[in-house]
Design an enzyme around this catalytic site. Structure first.
Site, mmCIF file in Angstrom:
data_model
loop_
_atom_site.group_PDB
_atom_site.id
_atom_site.type_symbol
_atom_site.label_atom_id
_atom_site.label_comp_id
_atom_site.label_asym_id
_atom_site.label_seq_id
_atom_site.Cartn_x
_atom_site.Cartn_y
_atom_site.Cartn_z
ATOM 1 N N GLN A 1 -9.231 24.907 2.954
ATOM 2 C CA GLN A 1 -8.877 26.144 2.259
ATOM 3 C C GLN A 1 -8.727 27.288 3.262
ATOM 4 O OE1 GLN A 1 -8.090 26.290 -0.973
ATOM 5 N NE2 GLN A 1 -7.671 28.473 -0.875
ATOM 6 N N LYS B 1 -9.045 23.586 -8.005
ATOM 7 C CA LYS B 1 -8.520 22.336 -7.442
ATOM 8 C C LYS B 1 -9.417 21.155 -7.837
ATOM 9 C CE LYS B 1 -6.177 24.823 -3.785
ATOM 10 N NZ LYS B 1 -6.073 25.262 -2.389
ATOM 11 N N ASP C 1 -1.412 19.734 1.734
ATOM 12 C CA ASP C 1 -0.905 21.109 1.636
ATOM 13 C C ASP C 1 0.514 21.221 2.209
ATOM 14 O OD1 ASP C 1 -2.503 23.081 0.414
ATOM 15 O OD2 ASP C 1 -3.940 23.037 2.068
HETATM 16 N N1 GUN Z 1 -5.094 29.724 0.582
HETATM 17 C C1 GUN Z 1 -4.217 30.332 -0.250
HETATM 18 N N2 GUN Z 1 -3.333 29.435 -0.713
HETATM 19 C C2 GUN Z 1 -3.653 28.243 -0.162
HETATM 20 C C3 GUN Z 1 -3.105 26.934 -0.274
HETATM 21 O O1 GUN Z 1 -2.120 26.673 -0.959
HETATM 22 N N3 GUN Z 1 -3.742 25.972 0.446
HETATM 23 C C4 GUN Z 1 -4.809 26.236 1.235
HETATM 24 N N4 GUN Z 1 -5.347 25.225 1.916
HETATM 25 N N5 GUN Z 1 -5.340 27.428 1.354
HETATM 26 C C5 GUN Z 1 -4.762 28.430 0.653
#
Ligand code: GUN
Length: 283
Positions: free
Chosen positions: A96, A52, A119
């Site tokens: 996350q 990211k 998200d």
């Molecule tokens: N953990 C696994 N996929 C994601 C996601 O798309 N966003 C976040 N914040 N955590 C995750």
């Protein structure tokens, strides 16, 4: 033989379009910053978070990393979110997942200002999606809609079967397909005659988290197959929820694993970060 839906290329196209948009925003003095919070050091999460950050760098979005120790108290995380919510210089906040067991994920997600929830996990954004109001949409299902559109696979009027009902993929996927005027069925582990239900699908979305569960018996001739799963096999290779080799000559198009749905999630996260300016009326 099915054509491959190239998520790697499509996500690259999207990132290049976003990079150009961000360049223009910068010319008019507008910057975008994403706060990325990771609690603990789960190796898979670290890989995602790193990817990211790299995508932010490529596009020209500032990423501000918060790496908190595993034993961080929930109140400390809530306090950090409050500060980031109030910070005019931060447009997006991403926590996350998964969080350590002593934290309540719902409580944490609900604390993020929905206008910064890139998200798309906050109930306010899920509700907005449900009734067709503007908001952030969960990145993986949003990416699947882009894959279908950009590969020329029309959704309007199609029978779509989504297998899996998670809050992050299955449910928002079904809502997005409905918003695109598909006829949508959500199937899950308790669905009777799952094979028969799946065989109705013009577009099958496999999001159950079971390696190679969907073989050719689940597929209608000529169907479009979208594979959300990603699993590491004993031989070290990756596979999806779909038995790719077995279905290849039966479907008309399919997403490979890797290189299908996976790369789209980050591209759509970047898209949400760019869209944040509009939602926050900063554009
Ligand atoms: N953990 C696994 N996929 C994601 C996601 O798309 N966003 C976040 N914040 N955590 C995750």
């Amino acid at each position: 033989m099915a054509s491959l839906i190239d998520g790697k290329q499509i996500s690259q196209d999207i990132k290049d379009e976003l990079r150009e948009k961000v360049r223009k925003y910068k010319e008019s003095g507008k910057e975008i910053a994403l706060a990325v919070i990771q609690v603990g050091n789960d190796p898979a999460s670290s890989v995602y978070v790193n990817n990211k950050k790299k995508a932010c760098e490529y596009i020209g979005i500032k990423s501000v990393a918060f790496e908190l120790p595993e034993e961080t108290q929930q109140d400390e995380l809530l306090k950090l979110i409050d500060e980031l919510n109030a910070d005019q210089g931060i447009q997006g906040i991403l926590v996350q997942l998964p969080l350590p067991k002593h934290m309540n994920e719902n409580l944490i997600i609900n604390r993020i200002n929905p206008l910064k929830d890139v998200d798309g996990f906050h109930p306010g954004n899920v509700g907005a999606l449900c009734i067709g109001q503007p908001g952030f949409v969960s990145c993986t299902p949003a990416g699947i809609i882009e894959l279908l559109k950009r590969s020329g696979n029309e959704v309007v009027g199609k029978e779509c079967v989504v297998v899996g009902r998670s809050n992050i993929v299955g449910k928002p996927m079904a809502l997005l397909l409905l918003a695109e005027n598909a006829t949508v069925t959500i199937a899950h582990s308790k669905t009777r005659d799952l094979k028969e239900v799946c065989k109705r699908a013009d577009i099958l979305i496999a999001a159950v988290g079971k390696p190679k569960m969907f073989n050719r018996d689940y597929i209608k001739e000529g169907a479009v197959v979208i594979d959300v799963g990603i699993h590491r096999m004993e031989n070290g290779k990756l596979c999806g929820d779909v038995d790719f080799e077995d279905v290849l000559d039966k479907c008309s198009a399919i997403t490979p694993v890797p290189g299908g749905v996976g790369p789209m999630t980050i591209a759509m996260l970047m898209n949400n970060c760019v869209e944040s300016l509009k939602l926050q009326r900063m554009e």
